[in-house]
Each structure stands twice: as structure tokens, then as C-alpha cells.
Design an enzyme around this catalytic site. Sequence first.
Site, mmCIF file in Angstrom:
data_model
loop_
_atom_site.group_PDB
_atom_site.id
_atom_site.type_symbol
_atom_site.label_atom_id
_atom_site.label_comp_id
_atom_site.label_asym_id
_atom_site.label_seq_id
_atom_site.Cartn_x
_atom_site.Cartn_y
_atom_site.Cartn_z
ATOM 1 N N GLU A 59 3.448 -5.093 12.473
ATOM 2 C CA GLU A 59 2.511 -3.966 12.348
ATOM 3 C C GLU A 59 1.413 -4.442 11.414
ATOM 4 O OE1 GLU A 59 0.164 -1.388 11.469
ATOM 5 O OE2 GLU A 59 1.616 -0.887 9.904
ATOM 6 N N CYS A 106 -3.403 1.371 6.585
ATOM 7 C CA CYS A 106 -3.827 0.673 7.801
ATOM 8 C C CYS A 106 -4.442 1.625 8.820
ATOM 9 C CB CYS A 106 -2.648 -0.070 8.424
ATOM 10 S SG CYS A 106 -1.261 0.994 8.857
ATOM 11 N N GLU A 126 7.235 0.898 16.624
ATOM 12 C CA GLU A 126 8.296 1.459 15.784
ATOM 13 C C GLU A 126 8.402 2.951 16.071
ATOM 14 O OE1 GLU A 126 7.981 -1.249 11.772
ATOM 15 O OE2 GLU A 126 6.295 0.066 12.210
ATOM 16 N N ASN A 175 0.802 -1.232 0.000
ATOM 17 C CA ASN A 175 0.000 0.000 0.000
ATOM 18 C C ASN A 175 0.832 1.277 0.000
ATOM 19 O OD1 ASN A 175 0.723 -0.727 2.691
ATOM 20 N ND2 ASN A 175 -0.864 0.617 3.499
#
Length: 487
Positions: free
Chosen positions: A253, A287, A468, A155
Site C-alpha cells: 500500500e 496517503c 486490504e 504517519n
Amino acid sequence: MAHSKALLVLENFIAGKFVPCSSYIDSYNPSTGDVYCRVPDSGKEEVEAAVKAAKTAFPMWSSKSPLERSQILNKLADLIEHDLEAFAQAESKDQGKTITFARTVDIPRAVYNFRFFASSILHHTTECTEMATVGCLHYTSRTPVGVAGLISPWNLPLYLLTWKIAPAIACGNTVVAKPSEMTSVTAWMMCKLLEKAGVPHGVVNVVFGTGAKAGEALVCHPDVPLISFTGSTLTAQRITEKSAPHCKRLSLELGGKNPAIIFDDADLSQCIPTTLRSSFANQGEICLCTSRIFVQRGIYSEFLKRFVAEAKKWKVGNPSDPTVDVGALISKEHLEKVRGYVKKAQAEGARVLCGEGVDSLDLPTGNQKGYFMLPTVIVEVKDESCCMQEEIFGPVTCVVAFDTEEEVIERANSVKYGLAATVWSSNVGRVHRVAQRLQSGLVWTNCWLIRDLNLPFGGMKASGIGREGAKDSYEFFTEVKTITIKH
């Protein structure tokens, strides 16, 4: 299959050289539906070669000072920035996103990822304590882990790949990266710049291919002690299972089903355009996108009327047109999946106010076979509906009413995901209170997608493991050692 046009053919990048592969996968231009690129279909053999190169380069690279590594990261950032337009054009063609989004978000952020970690690696400190009563001094030391396996999604291809490569090599690790086989071109372009930036051979290796072959070979390799993955929760479950026998360090993630909570004192002049962006930016293929909008009942009708009217203004079409707001979805299969959710909602009794199946999609002649979909707004949908529970990952959002603060917090938390949320209210006490109780790794209030890369990024529940960011990535990509000195 036969191809009438000359296709772009990618090669793996191993030990500082481009290496052809014995078999290839077709990659499609999402805006036309045509094959335009051939991507290596790598497997165990290619991954083995890449890991060997990374392992060989590790002693030399890890012995360089943080300043030396920082200078190389900054040089690489400069080179990508110099070619920003070429990277943006490639990202738009390869992924289907608008050229405007690629120019203003994807590639600038990829550049910034390298610059950010080039700076942050110079400013970390370690801990030290003294036990005077026993004459001991304790301090910590951090060292690189080794070969990092990095698996990035389709993405935000270069954006998220560099979000992993930058901290990994800044900390002194070497890497084997596997981008998505559907969006590999900008990673290949970046490889062309590594030697000029001063990245030694073997420090960054890129192996192209599918998750089932190349990804699994990387995850299962005994000489890859850590895996950083961004993608679906289902794939992450398999990564966890496959890496468990090796006790690998994991950063995952994953997906989201992100709520926007709009109270009746929200500033709709700011809320509506921002919520449109959070719902439909990058075709909803982020996301962090909003897919559940909870609106307090007193303003529900007004919000819905204005939100739908503005959604209908979003222009869908050729991604290379700078006036277009919504490009193409990544693949024919994904388009059908997203459309399927709309059909399921309608079968359950929900109504579609705009978009899929309601409004006509007018596309240029050259894009008739592309994977396009209008921004779609669904109402009268139950909380237990699949459209309110599962990640759709497309330009689809559901709008529902709520009455009380307590109620909406419970409903917002009633999904398996916990990545991000937005809260809209002019009541400062309320936004703090609600933010504390939402089960989300990130909560934006009266805004969306404003990030400070120093701070942790990641989700709760099925949205991932680990975080992160400046400190979190540093801790993930290094081993800590406690040393005690008796004096």
C-alpha cells in the site's frame, strides 16, 4: 550524544519477552525538536530471533479455532481501549499529530481494527461445486500461510500497524512486525498488553529499527513467506527486488497524488470544509490526502476565495492543545522536503495564496524548534509541475481550474499514482460516470474518508499491489487449497 533528561528506552518484543538491543537510534519529539526516546537499531540477529519465535509458535496458534483467536483479539481491543488516553498522548508526542486526532481517529481505529477482524474471521465461507456426471465433489479449504512480515509507516503508527497485525493473527499466522523507527512507542505499549490479552508467546513479535537494516533483514528472510508493507513507492520497489528470489507474497500500500474534482453544481457548504480536512488533516501526512484540487471554472474564484479564507483559520501549534488543528510534521528533514516543494512551485511561476512564506507562524515558546508548517495553498501551477506530479505528504495543496468533464478526467489520471479521488457534484449520473473512469482504487463522492472495512482498500498503478479489507486480507493471509472427492 549526551542527553540531559532521562529518555524513554524501548526494547524489542520477542517470544513474549522484552529484549534489549546492542545499539539504539535517537527518536525526536517533532513538536519540540528534542530527543526523547531511544529505539533499538535492530538488524539480522534480532530479526532471526523474532522469526524463530514466530515459527515456533505457528503450529500451536494456527491450530486454534477462529473463535478462540477471535476472543483473544477482542480482549486485546478492550485493553487498548481501556488505555486509550495514554495511547493517544503517546501517539501525539511521538508523531507530532494533534491530541484531538490521536484521540478521535488513530487509537479508536486501532481498537476497531482488532474488533473488526475478530468478527470477520467468524463469517468467511469457502466454495463447493459438484460434478454429478463424474461423481465428484470439489471444495476449497483455507489455511494460514506461516510467519508474516509486517512493515508499517510513521504517519498513522498504531492505526496502520494493527490494520496488519489483526487480520494476520486472526487468520492463524504468527507475525514479525517492524514499525517505523520514528514512531515506535505505541507499538511498544501494545506489546505490554499482549500477554494479558491471552496472546501466546511468539505469536506477535515486534522488532524496532530502520528499514535498511531491520526491514531488509525481514524482507530477505527465507522463513517469512509473505510481506505486508505500507509506505513509499521507492521502498516498495526495493522490497519487490529483495523478495523476488524467494517468490514471496506481497501486499504493498503505497503513495498517492489524490485529486479532488469539484463541479460547478457542488454544494460548497459541504465541499469546502471537507476538502480542507482532506488536504490538511494530520498535517497532510495521510496517503489519502488531497493534493490536487480541480475546480470547474464557473465557481473557481468563489471556491478559491472561501477555501483560502478557511485555510487561514486552521490553528497550527502545540499538538497537546485540543484547540490546535495542525500539529508538527514528522521530522526536520521531512519539513525541509515539503518546504522545498513550495519553493520549486514558486520558481516555476506558481503563486502561494496562504501558508508557507506568506503568513507568519506564531508558535508557543516550547515549540519554537518544532517541525511546524502552515496550511499552504498554491495556484497558477502547471499539471507537469512536480507539485502536481509527486507526493508531497504535507499540508500543501494545489488548486487549478478546469472546463469540461472529459478534460478533468484526463488531467486527474495524468500521474503515476492511483490511490484515491474525491468527486463533488449534485448530478448522480455524473458522479457515477466520473468515478468509473478515474484511475483510483478508492473514489469518494461528496464526502471523504468514510470507510467500510469490509470493502477493498488499495491503489492502482504506482499506488500499490493488492488490496486490504475483510475478504481481501483473508485471502492474502491464507493459502487456498482445492480438494476433489470422488464418490
